[in-house]
Design an enzyme around this catalytic site. Sequence first.
Site, PDB file in Angstrom:
ATOM      1  CD  GLN A   1      37.481  35.963  37.451  1.00  0.00           C
ATOM      2  OE1 GLN A   1      36.751  36.216  36.310  1.00  0.00           O
ATOM      3  NE2 GLN A   1      37.004  35.031  38.230  1.00  0.00           N
TER       4      GLN A   1
ATOM      5  CG  HIS B   1      43.174  34.604  39.126  1.00  0.00           C
ATOM      6  ND1 HIS B   1      42.555  35.879  39.462  1.00  0.00           N
ATOM      7  CD2 HIS B   1      42.167  33.723  39.889  1.00  0.00           C
ATOM      8  CE1 HIS B   1      41.666  36.152  40.162  1.00  0.00           C
ATOM      9  NE2 HIS B   1      41.432  34.575  40.941  1.00  0.00           N
TER      10      HIS B   1
ATOM     11  CG  LEU C   1      44.731  47.031  45.805  1.00  0.00           C
ATOM     12  CD1 LEU C   1      44.271  47.620  44.149  1.00  0.00           C
ATOM     13  CD2 LEU C   1      45.375  47.877  45.882  1.00  0.00           C
ATOM     14  CE1 TYR C   2      42.931  43.984  38.950  1.00  0.00           C
ATOM     15  CE2 TYR C   2      45.805  44.269  39.645  1.00  0.00           C
ATOM     16  CZ  TYR C   2      43.989  44.949  38.810  1.00  0.00           C
ATOM     17  OH  TYR C   2      45.077  45.135  37.744  1.00  0.00           O
TER      18      TYR C   2
ATOM     19  CG  HIS D   1      34.625  39.641  43.094  1.00  0.00           C
ATOM     20  ND1 HIS D   1      35.509  39.425  44.106  1.00  0.00           N
ATOM     21  CD2 HIS D   1      35.142  37.946  42.920  1.00  0.00           C
ATOM     22  CE1 HIS D   1      36.985  38.855  44.542  1.00  0.00           C
ATOM     23  NE2 HIS D   1      36.141  38.073  43.522  1.00  0.00           N
TER      24      HIS D   1
ATOM     25  N   GLY E   1      46.844  50.799  43.369  1.00  0.00           N
ATOM     26  CA  GLY E   1      46.739  49.799  42.967  1.00  0.00           C
ATOM     27  C   GLY E   1      48.097  50.077  41.034  1.00  0.00           C
TER      28      GLY E   1
ATOM     29  CB  SER F   1      49.546  47.707  38.714  1.00  0.00           C
ATOM     30  OG  SER F   1      49.855  48.439  36.628  1.00  0.00           O
TER      31      SER F   1
HETATM   32  C1  HEM Z   1      31.555  36.123  39.062  1.00  0.00           C
HETATM   33  C2  HEM Z   1      33.039  36.275  38.767  1.00  0.00           C
HETATM   34  C3  HEM Z   1      33.732  35.630  39.176  1.00  0.00           C
HETATM   35  C4  HEM Z   1      33.877  34.336  40.677  1.00  0.00           C
HETATM   36  C5  HEM Z   1      32.577  33.712  40.734  1.00  0.00           C
HETATM   37  C6  HEM Z   1      34.804  34.436  41.447  1.00  0.00           C
HETATM   38  C7  HEM Z   1      35.318  33.888  42.604  1.00  0.00           C
HETATM   39  C8  HEM Z   1      35.740  33.619  43.484  1.00  0.00           C
HETATM   40  C9  HEM Z   1      36.124  32.556  44.540  1.00  0.00           C
HETATM   41  C10 HEM Z   1      35.483  31.396  44.679  1.00  0.00           C
HETATM   42  C11 HEM Z   1      37.712  33.076  45.107  1.00  0.00           C
HETATM   43  C12 HEM Z   1      38.159  32.215  45.984  1.00  0.00           C
HETATM   44  C13 HEM Z   1      38.490  32.867  47.202  1.00  0.00           C
HETATM   45  C14 HEM Z   1      38.436  32.029  48.003  1.00  0.00           C
HETATM   46  O1  HEM Z   1      39.380  31.355  48.356  1.00  0.00           O
HETATM   47  O2  HEM Z   1      38.588  32.652  49.733  1.00  0.00           O
HETATM   48  C15 HEM Z   1      38.179  34.613  43.993  1.00  0.00           C
HETATM   49  C16 HEM Z   1      39.270  35.137  44.242  1.00  0.00           C
HETATM   50  C17 HEM Z   1      39.717  36.002  43.921  1.00  0.00           C
HETATM   51  N1  HEM Z   1      39.186  36.595  42.818  1.00  0.00           N
HETATM   52 FE1  HEM Z   1      37.284  36.976  42.518  1.00  0.00          FE
HETATM   53  N2  HEM Z   1      35.451  35.735  40.852  1.00  0.00           N
HETATM   54  C18 HEM Z   1      34.792  35.812  40.098  1.00  0.00           C
HETATM   55  C19 HEM Z   1      35.575  37.839  39.243  1.00  0.00           C
HETATM   56  C20 HEM Z   1      36.627  38.391  39.845  1.00  0.00           C
HETATM   57  C21 HEM Z   1      37.073  38.937  39.268  1.00  0.00           C
HETATM   58  C22 HEM Z   1      36.785  40.092  38.067  1.00  0.00           C
HETATM   59  C23 HEM Z   1      38.534  39.771  39.912  1.00  0.00           C
HETATM   60  C24 HEM Z   1      38.873  40.984  39.253  1.00  0.00           C
HETATM   61  C25 HEM Z   1      39.967  40.898  39.225  1.00  0.00           C
HETATM   62  C26 HEM Z   1      37.980  38.939  40.838  1.00  0.00           C
HETATM   63  C27 HEM Z   1      39.247  38.541  41.977  1.00  0.00           C
HETATM   64  C28 HEM Z   1      39.776  37.898  42.619  1.00  0.00           C
HETATM   65  C29 HEM Z   1      41.079  37.707  43.308  1.00  0.00           C
HETATM   66  C30 HEM Z   1      41.756  38.796  43.544  1.00  0.00           C
HETATM   67  C31 HEM Z   1      40.880  36.802  44.254  1.00  0.00           C
HETATM   68  C32 HEM Z   1      41.869  36.196  44.980  1.00  0.00           C
HETATM   69  C33 HEM Z   1      43.123  34.713  44.230  1.00  0.00           C
HETATM   70  C34 HEM Z   1      43.545  34.203  45.013  1.00  0.00           C
HETATM   71  O3  HEM Z   1      44.304  35.093  45.992  1.00  0.00           O
HETATM   72  O4  HEM Z   1      44.124  33.025  45.135  1.00  0.00           O
HETATM   73  N3  HEM Z   1      37.309  37.645  40.892  1.00  0.00           N
HETATM   74  N4  HEM Z   1      37.325  34.407  43.692  1.00  0.00           N
END
Ligand code: HEM
Length: 598
Positions: free
Chosen positions: A201, A205, A380-381, A384, A521, A525
């Site tokens: 994460q 990001h 694909l990333y 969660h 991936g 990557s």
């Molecule tokens: C419990 C921990 C986490 C929380 C609370 C969380 C929460 C979120 C939220 C709220 C979003 C935005 C979704 C939206 O705007 O529709 C997001 C996006 C995303 N999350 Fe998580 N996340 C967590 C862990 C992770 C992990 C471990 C990964 C693994 C890589 C990950 C990868 C992503 C990706 C790739 C996006 C899209 C970001 C973007 O396109 O701007 N997240 N996450």
Amino acid sequence: MTPPKNLLAVVAIVVFCHASLAESDATEGFHPCCSFPCQNQGVCSSRGYSDYECDCTRTGFYGRNCEHATLLKSVELLVRPSPETLHHLLVNYEWLWDIVSYLGPLHRFFMKRVYLSRADNVDTPPIYTSRHEYITMEAAFNLTYYARTLPPVHENCPTPMGVAGKKLQPDAGVVTERLFRRDIFKPSPLNSNVLLPAFAQYFTHQFFKTDKDGPQYQWGGHGVDGSHIYGNDKEASDILRSFRGGRLKSQLLKGEEYPPYLKDAPVHMTYPPNTPDRQKFAIGHEFYGLLPSLFLYSTVWLREHNRVAAILSREHPDWADEQIFQTTKLVIIGETIQVVVNDYVQHLSNYHIRVAFIPDVLFDTPFQYQNRIALEFNHLYHWHPMMPDDVTIGGRTYSMSEQMFHPEIVVEHGVAATTEALASQISGAMTFRNHGNATLSVAKEIILAGRQLRLQSFNQYRKRFHLAPYENFYDLTGNQEMADAMEELYGDIDAVEFYVGLVMEKAAEKAKFGLGILEMGASYSVKGLMSNPICSPEYWKASTFGGQVGFDIVKHASLETVFCQNIRGKCPHVSFELPEELISEQPCTGGGCKNAEL
Ligand code: HEM
Ligand SMILES: *[C@@H]1O[C@H](CO)[C@@H](O)[C@H](O)[C@H]1NC(C)=O
Ligand SMILES: *[C@@H]1O[C@H](CO)[C@@H](O)[C@H](O)[C@H]1NC(C)=O
């Protein structure tokens, strides 16, 4: 006389079908490419209202649908092992890979093959965006868009997936409830700890930055640019810098170095209203105050920046703050890629070959040093499911909601104890029914985004990445209950959506993921990492990194050194795998996590 009768019937049917097809084309305007008739990456274009043409140029195939391999291609296909075979070889035969990894020139040869074969799956320059179903100039020049590996399904098709499946897709909420909602926590099949998803994460990001204008747009720099440490532009960066000795602003709390409070470095950050000042820190990425794990990595990399800046300052007493800062940033990017390749990709792939970062093996190839983040890579990333429902730090258990926007938890327990805690707790498996409640809505959002942008089906993506399309739901999931649920929802294996297919796919042999996530991936990557400017011939030399001292820091970086050189006193176990002594204590079915059955 049956034959003539049959013949008549056939003629009648043909005439009838033709007529009705022509009619439906004319009235409903289905695009002739809806059925994706062109195979092997042939490009489909309409010819008139009811016919299509496949452009097979440089695919190695020919025929109306690019279905026939040329002689040369046939030979290549015959000798080239399948992705399944290659994967099998790489996760077995440890002794063989030990020898390969030990023999310098042979190891370099293999790494070169790995880089090239992976990067070859990614189009450079990019050819599609979510806006057009065909190639455009905009795809190559407009950085506002995520690139697309496969163009959107045409707007005018019988079904959302082209011709396969139902006219209406299953409700996204029903899909997440039935296929994704965690029933029991399914642990990582390879003993990965929570430092792993936290790193995923934190690291990704910096380049997965979806814009608020819509899921097809992004606001990042399309690669590993350190923007999660230094801010997304010069303005933010200037606020985060101290302008002394190339350092970033920092503060001492309980005797340890941390990022500054937001009031002392007022960059744009996202915190809920009424968050107290001592819970609001200033970081390069506006969301990194969200979780203690993100704040932990932010702290460690900030310390590393300031540590390296001090070393370079000693090395170059004549250099001004600006040059120390810029050069340290290059070292930090180098270290980041080193850690990603050596520790992170090595762990994720579970390959026995030593996965190494050796940019110079590509210098005699026409490798292209440019990258564009693909929408599919972002989707694909979404890992969660790898996040557990709670984390125990210093004997206290924090649920997800108790962690959110509480970076100060790290300060309370200290960097060493927080690191030890995340390193000792097992993470979740990226599999069905394993999305924790806190992030289930994110999964639903990504499904809806995929539909809005008309992503092609999971099987179409399998083919694009040289994997055979699945023929039935059981082959895909390897689980009868899930296969039945999916069949009910989708009706047709060729109608399974991209993200849903990736999550539901059975894990590959000795792997954390299905081959879909692994092959796709790894391609995005490797391409993204090896095309970084610092990997190019003009950058990859000692002077770029402030001399041999800086170059050596880059070359010898590892997850452990980055943490342990910045933790005073005894450094805890730092790796993406649980410490050996904890492996059987985790909540796995049967005897420990090593061979946990999912
Ligand atoms: C419990 C921990 C986490 C929380 C609370 C969380 C929460 C979120 C939220 C709220 C979003 C935005 C979704 C939206 O705007 O529709 C997001 C996006 C995303 N999350 Fe998580 N996340 C967590 C862990 C992770 C992990 C471990 C990964 C693994 C890589 C990950 C990868 C992503 C990706 C790739 C996006 C899209 C970001 C973007 O396109 O701007 N997240 N996450
Ligand atoms: C890039 O695309 C966006 C969205 O369509 C548009 O607003 C912007 O003007 C485009 N930029 C360029 C340089 O064409
Ligand atoms: C599950 O998540 C939703 C939305 O994020 C929240 O409203 C609800 O309270 C959570 N339920 C539990 C049991 O944590």
